[in-house]
Design an enzyme around this catalytic site. Structure first.
Site, PDB file in Angstrom:
ATOM      1  N   HIS A   3     -22.136  12.060  -8.299  1.00 43.93           N
ATOM      2  CA  HIS A   3     -23.288  11.223  -7.971  1.00 43.93           C
ATOM      3  C   HIS A   3     -24.091  10.896  -9.234  1.00 43.93           C
ATOM      4  O   HIS A   3     -24.703  11.776  -9.830  1.00 43.93           O
ATOM      5  CB  HIS A   3     -24.167  11.983  -6.974  1.00 43.93           C
ATOM      6  CG  HIS A   3     -25.368  11.239  -6.506  1.00 43.93           C
ATOM      7  ND1 HIS A   3     -26.647  11.628  -6.803  1.00 43.93           N
ATOM      8  CD2 HIS A   3     -25.472  10.114  -5.745  1.00 43.93           C
ATOM      9  CE1 HIS A   3     -27.501  10.789  -6.245  1.00 43.93           C
ATOM     10  NE2 HIS A   3     -26.818   9.873  -5.586  1.00 43.93           N
ATOM     11  N   HIS A   8     -29.741   3.203 -10.956  1.00 43.65           N
ATOM     12  CA  HIS A   8     -30.072   3.418  -9.551  1.00 43.65           C
ATOM     13  C   HIS A   8     -31.204   2.501  -9.101  1.00 43.65           C
ATOM     14  O   HIS A   8     -31.276   2.105  -7.941  1.00 43.65           O
ATOM     15  CB  HIS A   8     -30.484   4.879  -9.340  1.00 43.65           C
ATOM     16  CG  HIS A   8     -30.937   5.184  -7.950  1.00 43.65           C
ATOM     17  ND1 HIS A   8     -32.249   5.057  -7.548  1.00 43.65           N
ATOM     18  CD2 HIS A   8     -30.240   5.589  -6.857  1.00 43.65           C
ATOM     19  CE1 HIS A   8     -32.341   5.377  -6.275  1.00 43.65           C
ATOM     20  NE2 HIS A   8     -31.146   5.706  -5.823  1.00 43.65           N
TER      21      HIS A   8
HETATM   22  O1  G3P Z   1     -24.638   6.058  -2.786  1.00 43.87           O
HETATM   23  C1  G3P Z   1     -24.708   7.300  -2.174  1.00 43.87           C
HETATM   24  C2  G3P Z   1     -26.033   7.809  -2.542  1.00 43.87           C
HETATM   25  O2  G3P Z   1     -26.090   7.697  -3.924  1.00 43.87           O
HETATM   26  C3  G3P Z   1     -27.093   6.998  -1.893  1.00 43.87           C
HETATM   27  O3  G3P Z   1     -28.311   7.334  -2.352  1.00 43.87           O
HETATM   28  O4  G3P Z   1     -30.304   6.597  -3.475  1.00 43.87           O
HETATM   29  O5  G3P Z   1     -28.761   8.119  -4.634  1.00 43.87           O
HETATM   30  O6  G3P Z   1     -28.153   5.743  -4.331  1.00 43.87           O
HETATM   31  P1  G3P Z   1     -28.898   6.918  -3.766  1.00 43.87           P
HETATM   32 CA    CA Z   2     -25.870   5.565  -4.977  1.00 38.37          CA
END
Ligand code: G3P
Ligand code: CA
Length: 325
Positions: free
Chosen positions: A26, A68
């Site tokens: 992530h 992000h």
């Molecule tokens: O894309 C999966 C997860 O990353 C969604 O949350 O806000 O971290 O992009 P975010």
């Molecule tokens: Ca994401």
């Protein structure tokens, strides 16, 4: 009596990669290095992530930037470098800066807006001179690392705020992404690649109008109804729900599925929940180990997003009795 054929068969079953959940880094190995930098992506690669995530936004000159946020002040020194470039709302938008300008910035671990306090305590301190990257740079980085290590790491691209970008640029973000990926020969065959988004309209457009061949993942902020799940299955190959919506802890202390994973699988979709972190667990779990066990052993998800790909890798290999080379 087990003969040689059975030994081979049992070996193949126990090492069947298709039944093993994928570990999705992530924002890279963002538990250890600044999110979405070359460092966090390189570390995630070394830690054995199956896929590495890229959140993407567009710059003024329509380059795909790995970020992000559509704004810059929580992850860069934009306020110091370009003090007069905020919009009326006080925010600095990638859409207002060219790639040449963005390259002048340092990037740092996410801070709470208007302060230097890390959004998650204990994360990487300072900037260490790190820079924002473009999606094209990151594709080249992962291709290079795969070439030198013999791996085949997947991309996991999230289109951030397509409606905002449509308004800014009068263009389809999904269409522009497919054009870029085509230039790099990414068609889901030689290199695995998911496309994810929170906005269903963008995924529906990718599926219906653009006939996208890459698997699409509908991200979900809240738990959908069974009817919603069936509707999503018309255009997407999977869902990305939050961890919170997957299970509950009963008064007796047992952890039970909410039924979402089962509904999605019944509709023929994969389930890739977000986000496993050392620092915080969903309300149904008391430790990261427990979160891993529930995801892998009990719910049998098809993959999960994690800030700690090394620990995710270990949990998958331990819980499924496999060891990735
Ligand atoms: O894309 C999966 C997860 O990353 C969604 O949350 O806000 O971290 O992009 P975010
Ligand atoms: Ca994401």
């Amino acid at each position: 009596m087990i003969n040689a054929t059975w030994v081979v068969l049992l070996f193949c079953i126990s090492f069947d990669e298709s039944s093993r959940p994928i570990v999705i880094a992530h924002r890279g190995a963002s538990g250890y290095a600044v999110e979405h930098t070359e460092s966090s992506k390189t570390l995630a690669h070394a830690q054995g992530a199956d896929y590495i995530e890229q959140d993407v936004v567009l710059s003024k000159d329509r380059q795909f930037i790995v970020s992000h946020d559509i704004t810059m002040e929580e992850t860069t020194n934009v306020e110091e470098r370009y003090p007069d470039r905020a919009r009326e709302d006080g925010r600095y938008y990638f859409a207002d800066f060219t790639w040449q300008e963005i390259q002048q910035l340092h990037t740092h671990e996410r801070t709470k807006r208007g302060s230097d306090t890390p959004a998650i305590p204990g994360r990487f301190p300072g900037t260490a001179g790190q820079r924002v990257v473009r999606l094209s740079d990151e594709i080249a980085l992962l291709k290079g690392l795969d070439a030198t290590t013999g791996k085949n790491t997947g991309l996991y691209i999230e289109l951030k705020s397509p409606k905002f970008h449509k308004k800014e640029f009068q263009t389809s973000m999904g269409e522009a992404l497919l054009q870029l990926l085509e230039q790099y020969g990414i068609d889901g065959q030689s290199r695995k690649c998911f496309v994810q988004c929170f906005e269903p309209e963008e995924l529906i457009d990718l599926h219906d109008r653009l006939h996208c061949k890459l698997p699409l993942i509908q991200l979900l902020g809240k738990k959908p109804s069974d009817d919603d799940v069936v509707n999503i299955a018309r255009y997407a190959q999977g869902i990305g729900p939050s961890l919170e919506g997957l299970a509950i802890r009963t008064p007796s202390g047992d952890i039970e599925s909410t039924g979402l994973v089962e509904s999605a699988k019944k509709a023929g979709m994969q389930v890739h929940p977000y986000t496993v972190r050392k620092e915080m667990q969903p309300s149904w779990s008391t430790s990261m180990d427990e979160t891993h066990r529930v995801l892998v052993d009990k719910l049998k998800v098809d993959g999960f997003f994690t800030d700690f790909p090394d620990l995710g890798r270990q949990a998958v290999d331990r819980n499924t009795g496999t060891q990735k080379e």
